[in-house]
Design an enzyme around this catalytic site. Structure first.
Site, PDB file in Angstrom:
ATOM      1  CB  SER A 140      -0.869  -0.013   1.266  1.00  7.31           C
ATOM      2  OG  SER A 140      -1.416   1.257   1.497  1.00  7.31           O
ATOM      3  CE1 TYR A 200      -3.800  -2.370   5.479  1.00  7.43           C
ATOM      4  CE2 TYR A 200      -3.372  -0.011   5.322  1.00  7.43           C
ATOM      5  CZ  TYR A 200      -3.588  -1.233   4.706  1.00  7.43           C
ATOM      6  OH  TYR A 200      -3.562  -1.325   3.340  1.00  7.43           O
ATOM      7  CE  LYS A 221      -1.387  -4.541   3.478  1.00  4.94           C
ATOM      8  NZ  LYS A 221      -1.499  -5.807   2.777  1.00  4.94           N
TER       9      LYS A 221
END
Ligand code: UD1
Length: 447
Positions: free
Chosen positions: A193, A240, A244
């Site tokens: 991401s 989160y 990643k």
């Protein structure tokens, strides 16, 4: 356009299934003892797509099958629906019929990729041509590549349940890589991401892959000056986001230790839109927080249509909060690089094809998947109003915690090394997202 020629794959790869003409029945409710060895075609190669029934996964599975790859989907349905598989089959069959192509093999296993069943499944897809199968050492596999989507992805939820995020996203990846390594499967595409750029996104310049690296790298900047990129990044704002970044760092370390791995980490910007048929789209089980799905919930609420009609759906949000109107952008609202999910799906196929061709020099390589062009939140609202012919009631609100003002990709690397670039406009993102809503209202619920 013919996807094969678009991706520059001029000759059929050994992965392409030329002889299979049927799609197998989905193996739902999978368990170890229900794997049938008969379902494995022994001279074929397969791409495993983990988390392949979610929003991006489902579009990618379709793109892979349309391109001729045999695909095995693994999904635990924690944030998706099994009926998505039927829709993929339907669309793939239509595409292949229209393009006079054989339909590749397509299967679905309902399981958690972290469970022991995954090992059993990989065992069934091992290569049978090796005489000594008594140990896994040196065992080749019919799995020619893995695309890994299965991860938790809500920023807000990760703040409340960090351990679940580290366990699933990071712990799950580590164990999975170990298992793949045992089976000799070392071609891996990872869903990353743009969040890995952290606070660099606040600088208002397009983000380059070199802005976040995991080993020291030398590169030329836009003015041709030599620069050194040190590993690490600042300003990651959520568990989160950290998962990643950690996953990328782990993958980079694995590839450094064993350069026979071929790993591409794809840094998504803001994926939006739906398949043009309106049959595949973003339909999470969880309440959405991303801009497009929130707008759709607002549109589905008691909003007067521009033509005077009115629809009322229970539980829908009455108004869209615009988080932040004081960013240094053209209209004060935040800028994002919105990329159509079908373009993103093609990006995965392009990355996989490049890994298979062996044209990516490094064993671990990151790629931005974005359009290179930013749009403000207000521009998105305008485009959705235009697509839906309805007004979207908005309320100016404070900046959302952890947001950045502008996040736009520099897209040169993907263009040069993958031969891929995004094609669809924001208007197409809006019209297809709306088509999915209309279609869902007409169709049976997904589950
Ligand atoms: C978010 C995540 C990012 C993740 C990505 C996945 C955060 C801080 N970042 O990115 O880590 O990879 O989703 O798609 O959550 N907006 C509104 N009103 C809303 C919803 C959003 O104004 O109801 C605004 C946001 O403040 C932001 C823009 O729309 O400025 C885009 O938001 P969103 O769709 O949530 O994506 P990102 O924040 O860019």
């Amino acid at each position: 356009m013919d996807m094969q020629s678009y991706f520059g794959v001029s000759t059929p790869s050994p992965l392409l299934s030329s002889s299979s003409t049927s799609v197998t029945t989905p193996d739902t409710d999978y368990s170890d003892d229900r794997i049938s060895v008969n379902t494995v075609v022994e001279d074929a190669s397969y791409i495993f797509v983990i988390g392949g029934l979610g929003y991006i996964g489902s579009h990618t599975v379709l793109a892979l099958v349309n391109e001729g790859y045999n695909v095995v989907v693994v999904d635990d349905l924690s944030n998706s629906f099994s009926t998505v598989f039927d829709r993929i089959k339907l669309l793939a069959a239509e595409y292949c019929r229209a393009n006079c192509r054989d339909l590749p093999l397509l299967r679905f296993y309902h399981l958690d990729y972290r469970s022991s069943s995954m090992r059993a499944l990989l065992w069934h897809y091992r290569a049978r041509t090796i005489s000594d199968l008594t140990t896994l050492a040196g065992c080749r596999s019919m799995v020619a590549g893995v695309i890994h989507f299965a991860a938790l992805k809500s920023v807000s939820e990760s703040l409340e349940k960090p351990l679940a995020y580290y366990q699933n996203n990071v712990g799950g990846l580590v164990d999975f890589l170990s298992t793949l390594q045992e089976f000799g499967i070392k071609r891996f595409v990872f869903s990353s991401s743009a969040t890995v750029y952290g606070s660099l996104a606040n600088h208002g310049v397009p983000l380059r892959e070199q802005h976040c690296v995991h080993q020291t790298e030398t590169y030329l900047d836009a003015l041709g000056r030599e620069r050194v990129a040190e590993s690490g990044v600042r300003g990651l704002t959520s568990p989160y986001g950290r998962t990643k970044w950690m996953c990328e760092a782990i993958l980079a370390d694995v590839a450094t230790a064993d350069p026979s791995w071929q790993i591409a980490a794809l840094r998504y910007f803001n994926p939006v839109g739906c398949h043009e048929s309106g049959l595949l789209g973003e339909d999470p089980r969880q309440i959405p927080t991303n801009l497009f799905p929130v707008i759709i919930r607002v549109l589905a609420g008691a909003q007067p249509a521009c033509n005077g009609a009115e629809t009322v759906l229970d539980g829908a949000d009455p108004v869209l909060n615009i988080f932040g109107t004081d960013w240094g952008t053209s209209d004060g609202t935040a800028v994002r690089d919105f990329i159509h999910v079908a373009d993103l799906a093609r990006g995965h196929v392009a990355a996989l094809a490049a890994l298979i061709r062996g044209t990516i020099e490094q064993p671990f390589r990151t790629f931005n998947l974005g359009t290179g062009q930013g749009h403000t939140v207000r521009e998105v609202v305008d485009s959705m109003e235009k697509a839906s012919l309805r007004q979207i009631p908005v309320r100016n609100a404070e900046r959302r915690k952890g947001d950045v003002g502008s996040c736009v990709a520099e897209v040169q690397r993907a263009r040069q090394e993958l031969g891929w670039s995004a094609e669809k406009t924001l208007g197409e993102c809006a019209s297809t997202a709306w088509a999915f809503v209309i279609n869902s209202e007409k169709a049976q619920p997904l589950d």
